[in-house]
Structures are given as structure tokens and as C-alpha cells.
Design a protein around this motif. Sequence first.
Motif, PDB file in Angstrom:
ATOM      1  N   THR A   9      10.427  45.310 -68.679  1.00  0.00           N
ATOM      2  CA  THR A   9      10.130  45.847 -70.231  1.00  0.00           C
ATOM      3  C   THR A   9      10.804  46.548 -71.370  1.00  0.00           C
ATOM      4  O   THR A   9      11.525  47.138 -70.481  1.00  0.00           O
ATOM      5  N   GLY A  10      11.722  46.088 -72.263  1.00  0.00           N
ATOM      6  CA  GLY A  10      12.129  47.052 -73.339  1.00  0.00           C
ATOM      7  C   GLY A  10      11.547  47.095 -74.340  1.00  0.00           C
ATOM      8  O   GLY A  10      10.722  46.458 -74.822  1.00  0.00           O
ATOM      9  N   PHE A  11      11.926  48.279 -75.079  1.00  0.00           N
ATOM     10  CA  PHE A  11      11.295  48.190 -76.355  1.00  0.00           C
ATOM     11  C   PHE A  11      12.279  47.634 -77.118  1.00  0.00           C
ATOM     12  O   PHE A  11      13.711  48.093 -77.863  1.00  0.00           O
ATOM     13  N   GLY A  12      11.921  47.702 -78.470  1.00  0.00           N
ATOM     14  CA  GLY A  12      12.172  47.291 -79.805  1.00  0.00           C
ATOM     15  C   GLY A  12      12.334  48.198 -81.199  1.00  0.00           C
ATOM     16  O   GLY A  12      12.867  49.780 -80.017  1.00  0.00           O
ATOM     17  N   PRO A  13      13.163  47.964 -81.966  1.00  0.00           N
ATOM     18  CA  PRO A  13      14.011  48.594 -83.246  1.00  0.00           C
ATOM     19  C   PRO A  13      13.238  49.684 -83.367  1.00  0.00           C
ATOM     20  O   PRO A  13      11.923  49.798 -83.573  1.00  0.00           O
ATOM     21  N   SER A  22      17.308  50.610 -74.575  1.00  0.00           N
ATOM     22  CA  SER A  22      16.624  49.774 -73.373  1.00  0.00           C
ATOM     23  C   SER A  22      16.047  48.147 -73.632  1.00  0.00           C
ATOM     24  O   SER A  22      15.915  47.383 -71.851  1.00  0.00           O
ATOM     25  N   TRP A  23      15.809  47.402 -74.509  1.00  0.00           N
ATOM     26  CA  TRP A  23      15.786  46.483 -74.794  1.00  0.00           C
ATOM     27  C   TRP A  23      16.653  45.748 -74.743  1.00  0.00           C
ATOM     28  O   TRP A  23      17.244  44.272 -73.708  1.00  0.00           O
ATOM     29  N   GLN A  24      18.221  46.372 -74.544  1.00  0.00           N
ATOM     30  CA  GLN A  24      19.401  45.551 -74.334  1.00  0.00           C
ATOM     31  C   GLN A  24      19.736  45.228 -72.592  1.00  0.00           C
ATOM     32  O   GLN A  24      20.200  44.049 -72.392  1.00  0.00           O
ATOM     33  N   ALA A  25      19.385  46.730 -72.153  1.00  0.00           N
ATOM     34  CA  ALA A  25      19.576  46.573 -71.164  1.00  0.00           C
ATOM     35  C   ALA A  25      18.930  45.767 -70.196  1.00  0.00           C
ATOM     36  O   ALA A  25      19.247  44.826 -69.053  1.00  0.00           O
ATOM     37  N   VAL A  26      17.537  45.946 -70.750  1.00  0.00           N
ATOM     38  CA  VAL A  26      16.871  44.973 -69.789  1.00  0.00           C
ATOM     39  C   VAL A  26      17.126  43.127 -69.779  1.00  0.00           C
ATOM     40  O   VAL A  26      17.373  41.812 -68.821  1.00  0.00           O
ATOM     41  N   LYS A  41      11.320  38.966 -68.618  1.00  0.00           N
ATOM     42  CA  LYS A  41      11.824  40.456 -70.101  1.00  0.00           C
ATOM     43  C   LYS A  41      10.660  40.361 -71.064  1.00  0.00           C
ATOM     44  O   LYS A  41      10.307  38.955 -71.472  1.00  0.00           O
ATOM     45  N   HIS A  42      10.399  41.439 -71.118  1.00  0.00           N
ATOM     46  CA  HIS A  42       9.731  41.516 -72.377  1.00  0.00           C
ATOM     47  C   HIS A  42       9.596  42.682 -73.228  1.00  0.00           C
ATOM     48  O   HIS A  42       9.797  43.930 -73.161  1.00  0.00           O
ATOM     49  N   VAL A  70      10.675  50.402 -69.469  1.00  0.00           N
ATOM     50  CA  VAL A  70      12.133  50.970 -69.945  1.00  0.00           C
ATOM     51  C   VAL A  70      12.211  51.039 -71.482  1.00  0.00           C
ATOM     52  O   VAL A  70      11.397  50.743 -72.276  1.00  0.00           O
ATOM     53  N   GLY A  71      12.180  52.627 -71.380  1.00  0.00           N
ATOM     54  CA  GLY A  71      12.893  53.654 -72.634  1.00  0.00           C
ATOM     55  C   GLY A  71      13.829  53.854 -73.120  1.00  0.00           C
ATOM     56  O   GLY A  71      14.380  53.845 -72.336  1.00  0.00           O
TER      57      GLY A  71
END
Length: 202
Positions: A9-13, A22-26, A41-42, A70-71
Motif C-alpha cells: 500500500t501507498g498513501f494518497g494526497p 509513497s503511492w508513486q513508488a508503489v 497494490k492499493h 509505504v508512506g
Amino acid sequence: MLEKTILVTGFGPFRDHDINASWQAVQLLDASDFAGYKLVKHEVPVTYDYIDKNIARLWEEHKPIFVLHVGLAEGVNVVRLESLARRKFYQKADASGALHPTEEVCPADKGPLVHIPQIDVGRIVGELDSDQLRFIESTEAGLYLCEYIFYTSMNIDNSRILFTHVPNVDEPYSVEELARGLTMIIHSALQQLEENENNNDK
């Protein structure tokens, strides 16, 4: 037997980050790098309510063999693996402006004051840290949604979960380099899990 699913998982804005590194990398993680595994991936909104209502559901739905949250860590220039998460003292407003009503992930009778992952974080840092891509171990996950989600997942199963903070893109690593770092972390964790499984079979 658990299905061989990897959940990342990665975080949104949040705040002034319209796009979260984090979400870009995921998003750049390539399923072909994990032969024999299903990669899920979420993106997670930066809110307490979403984590409370959805993280357990994701575990139940995907039954992952390994989870990596991921953050984004502002003001750092390394990839930071977190080695603990605390149950309470969540006093910061989330991305929706909401404060946590109890400042605790769960009541005291539902989880320990501190959770520690069973995967050896120090070993992963020792294996991966290099001049090309720096990794460090951390005991301060920030008491925000990053630490909150980490504790939430460890309260479900702390034997196959890690949390990683990444820096902003190009500070100093490109998003491709951050994705490569996440790929390396996942492979190192999977190796430990496989070793543990083999030892348990003996």
C-alpha cells in the motif's frame, strides 16, 4: 496454505502533497519482479476512518503472505524502515481534518502498547544499505497515519508485515529508484519468511 499474495500500500494526497511519493513508488512496482507471487497494490486515503474500516478487510480479502505499507517522510533523504508502532497518542488531524476520537488504534485490552514486527528490520537494512541507495532503521514512525496503519496491520499479524518511509521524489532519489528500493525490501523480507517456514518444517 496462504495464497502467495504480496500486498503493498501507498498513501494518497495530504497537506500540500497533491501526489504522494509513497503511492508513486508503489505504482511502479512490477509484478514480473515477483515470479510465483500475485502483487496487489492499493492506495490508502490519509484518514483514520478509512484505515479502521478497510485494512482488516484487505487482509481478509487478499490473505497476503507479506504486507508492505509505504508512506512519505518529509525532510528525509533515505529509505527508512520502521521497527515499531505505538497503540496510542495519535493527536494529529488526518487529511480530512478529522481528529481521532480516542487517540488510540484500539483499546488497551485489544493490543499491546507497542507492536514490533517479527521480520528482522536490522537485517534488511544491513543487507540493502549502500552508497547508491541508503536504508536506515527507525524507531520513530511519526504517530500519524503511517504509524497508525502499521500498528493496525501488526495487530492482525505481526509476522509478515513491514512499514517503509520514503523521501519525496528527487530528494534525492527518482521514483524509479524508490520503486527499486521497495522491490529490494520485499525480496529480502520474502527470503526471511521462506527461511522461517523452512525452519518450522524441520
